[in-house]
Design a protein around this motif. Structure first.
Motif, PDB file in Angstrom:
ATOM      1  N   GLY A 121       0.810  -1.214   0.000  1.00 36.09           N
ATOM      2  CA  GLY A 121       0.000   0.000   0.000  1.00 36.09           C
ATOM      3  C   GLY A 121       0.840   1.259   0.000  1.00 36.09           C
ATOM      4  O   GLY A 121       0.536   2.230  -0.716  1.00 36.09           O
ATOM      5  N   TYR A 122       1.897   1.272   0.791  1.00 33.25           N
ATOM      6  CA  TYR A 122       2.764   2.450   0.848  1.00 33.25           C
ATOM      7  C   TYR A 122       3.511   2.629  -0.457  1.00 33.25           C
ATOM      8  O   TYR A 122       3.631   3.746  -0.975  1.00 33.25           O
ATOM      9  N   LEU A 123       4.004   1.535  -1.026  1.00 36.04           N
ATOM     10  CA  LEU A 123       4.710   1.636  -2.303  1.00 36.04           C
ATOM     11  C   LEU A 123       3.777   2.127  -3.406  1.00 36.04           C
ATOM     12  O   LEU A 123       4.172   2.933  -4.254  1.00 36.04           O
ATOM     13  N   SER A 124       2.524   1.693  -3.387  1.00 34.18           N
ATOM     14  CA  SER A 124       1.553   2.171  -4.379  1.00 34.18           C
ATOM     15  C   SER A 124       1.323   3.665  -4.230  1.00 34.18           C
ATOM     16  O   SER A 124       1.165   4.384  -5.230  1.00 34.18           O
ATOM     17  N   ALA A 125       1.292   4.152  -2.982  1.00 34.45           N
ATOM     18  CA  ALA A 125       1.116   5.587  -2.748  1.00 34.45           C
ATOM     19  C   ALA A 125       2.314   6.373  -3.282  1.00 34.45           C
ATOM     20  O   ALA A 125       2.153   7.463  -3.844  1.00 34.45           O
ATOM     21  N   ILE A 126       3.521   5.831  -3.118  1.00 30.45           N
ATOM     22  CA  ILE A 126       4.720   6.467  -3.680  1.00 30.45           C
ATOM     23  C   ILE A 126       4.615   6.519  -5.196  1.00 30.45           C
ATOM     24  O   ILE A 126       4.885   7.561  -5.833  1.00 30.45           O
ATOM     25  N   GLN A 127       4.227   5.400  -5.816  1.00 28.06           N
ATOM     26  CA  GLN A 127       4.097   5.349  -7.269  1.00 28.06           C
ATOM     27  C   GLN A 127       3.070   6.363  -7.764  1.00 28.06           C
ATOM     28  O   GLN A 127       3.286   7.039  -8.773  1.00 28.06           O
ATOM     29  N   LYS A 128       1.956   6.473  -7.081  1.00 31.49           N
ATOM     30  CA  LYS A 128       0.916   7.423  -7.484  1.00 31.49           C
ATOM     31  C   LYS A 128       1.419   8.857  -7.387  1.00 31.49           C
ATOM     32  O   LYS A 128       1.155   9.688  -8.269  1.00 31.49           O
ATOM     33  N   ALA A 129       2.160   9.157  -6.315  1.00 32.65           N
ATOM     34  CA  ALA A 129       2.689  10.513  -6.148  1.00 32.65           C
ATOM     35  C   ALA A 129       3.686  10.862  -7.250  1.00 32.65           C
ATOM     36  O   ALA A 129       3.844  12.035  -7.605  1.00 32.65           O
ATOM     37  N   LEU A 130       4.347   9.857  -7.798  1.00 36.84           N
ATOM     38  CA  LEU A 130       5.369  10.099  -8.815  1.00 36.84           C
ATOM     39  C   LEU A 130       4.817  10.171 -10.234  1.00 36.84           C
ATOM     40  O   LEU A 130       5.561  10.486 -11.166  1.00 36.84           O
TER      41      LEU A 130
END
Length: 388
Positions: A121-130
């Motif tokens: 979930g956290y990695l997906s949030a990083i990907q979305k922010a990028l």
């Protein structure tokens, strides 16, 4: 299968444009005062000329032998304040309290952002922010051991055995040494979090422990129970393989083996969410108990074809996970310093920057007990073992 042999790797990372390295102004470790961060800081200070800035709420824990090259900054990353970075900074995120917006900010300013999180979930949030990030910076996802080293091992199997469509990743964690508070809390919290596993090209939400199988982490030794767990790389590996890999699953085992069986029973009884909710308190209690088992990490990755026949297997044994994670992160930074940016976009993974050969050389340098063996189907492509 043919007899297992010490592995010799031929693949390498994507070559950077121009073949030139990076002159980093400094390396910033977010959450760098913890177990992995303190080890990584020392590796960088002893083996590079870079200046290191450790950012954490309670910065400290290093001696003064490195003088002006080591700086501590007390900053609450979860507080939403403005973290100042400069172009060419290499920023390593070692904590999940860092807002994903920081990753975008670093890349927009032309820096490097290395993400070590194992939480989907956290990695997906990083990907979305990028997504759609302007600027000349680079983000590198899946840096470390699991994810990180496991991504490189999976890529090796997919490359050497092109008929591989299914990969199982097994991680055995020795409990002979207490890991840091954050790592222990992460493991317990993850017990209560459903995660996406790619099954037949479809992200399928499953609970920890839903998938189970036995894996032989050492050649010539009986297989051990392992349970499905929410490591972030299984989704990243499947997505980045194009259409080659239909299914990627991650499993965890603990040493001693009875700890795996205990965890499996607790998850089967539906207690995963309760463990996740009580993760902080359980972590405090566990860190006060005696360490048991061995202080090492083992990995086994197995590839299978459409018929379920084994196409390849790689086994790796190295030191405890905190040390190995610090070494793998250091190896990624060294690749940046020596090679520069790859011919890809702004969002990359460890496999775009680091070869398995380079990773193994670094692990053997700092963790001399590291051992790797592999075995692959014969050149005729005849199936020789069935998925159990």
């Amino acid at each position: 299968m043919p007899a297992e042999r010490p592995q010799e790797h031929r693949s390498g990372p994507v070559q950077p444009a121009g073949g030139t390295g990076v002159q980093a102004k400094r390396i910033v470790l977010l959450g760098g005062s913890g177990d992995v961060g303190s080890r990584l800081a020392r590796l960088l200070l002893e083996n590079t000329d870079a200046a290191v800035t450790v950012v954490s709420r309670h910065a400290g824990g290093h001696d003064g032998q490195f003088g002006d090259r080591l700086r501590h900054v007390s900053f609450d990353l979860s507080g939403g304040g403005n973290l100042t970075t400069s172009p060419k900074d290499i920023v390593v995120n070692l904590t999940e309290v860092t807002p994903p917006s920081v990753a975008r900010q670093v890349v927009e300013r032309g820096g490097w952002f290395l993400e070590t999180s194992a939480t989907p979930g956290y990695l997906s949030a990083i990907q979305k922010a990028l997504e759609g990030t302007p600027g000349g910076g680079i983000a590198i996802l899946c840096v470390g051991v699991a994810p990180g080293l496991t991504n490189l091992l999976a890529a090796e199997i997919a490359t050497r055995a092109r008929d591989t469509v299914h990969i199982d990743i097994g991680v055995e964690m020795g409990m002979g040494r207490h890991y840091g508070f954050a790592a222990t809390e992460w493991f317990l919290r993850t017990a209560g979090q459903p995660y996406n596993a790619f099954v037949e090209h479809v992200p399928r939400e499953v609970a920890p422990g839903r998938f189970r199988r036995k894996l032989a982490f050492r050649s010539g030794h009986p297989p051990r129970h392992a349970i499905g767990y929410g490591f972030a790389e299984q989704q990243v590996i499947a997505e980045r393989s194009g259409r080659q890999l239909k299914t990627v699953r991650s499993f965890v085992a603990l040493d001693p083996a009875w700890m795996t069986r205990l965890l499996a029973v607790l998850l089967a009884l539906g207690l995963g969410p309760a463990i996740g909710r009580k993760a902080r308190g359980l972590t405090r209690w566990l860190l006060r108990t005696p360490a048991i088992g061995r202080s090492l990490s083992r990995f086994v990755l197995e590839g299978f074809d459409d018929a379920g026949h084994l196409t390849g297997r790689i086994r790796l044994e190295t030191g405890d996970q905190a040390k190995a994670t610090a070494v793998m992160t250091y190896a990624t930074i060294q690749s940046i310093l020596e090679r520069g940016r790859p011919e890809h976009g702004a969002v990359t993974t460890i496999t775009d920057h680091l070869s398995l050969d380079a990773a193994l050389r670094m692990l053997r340098r700092f963790l001399p007990g590291t051992q790797v063996t592999d075995s692959f189907a014969d050149d005729a492509g005849k199936p020789n073992e069935m998925l159990g």
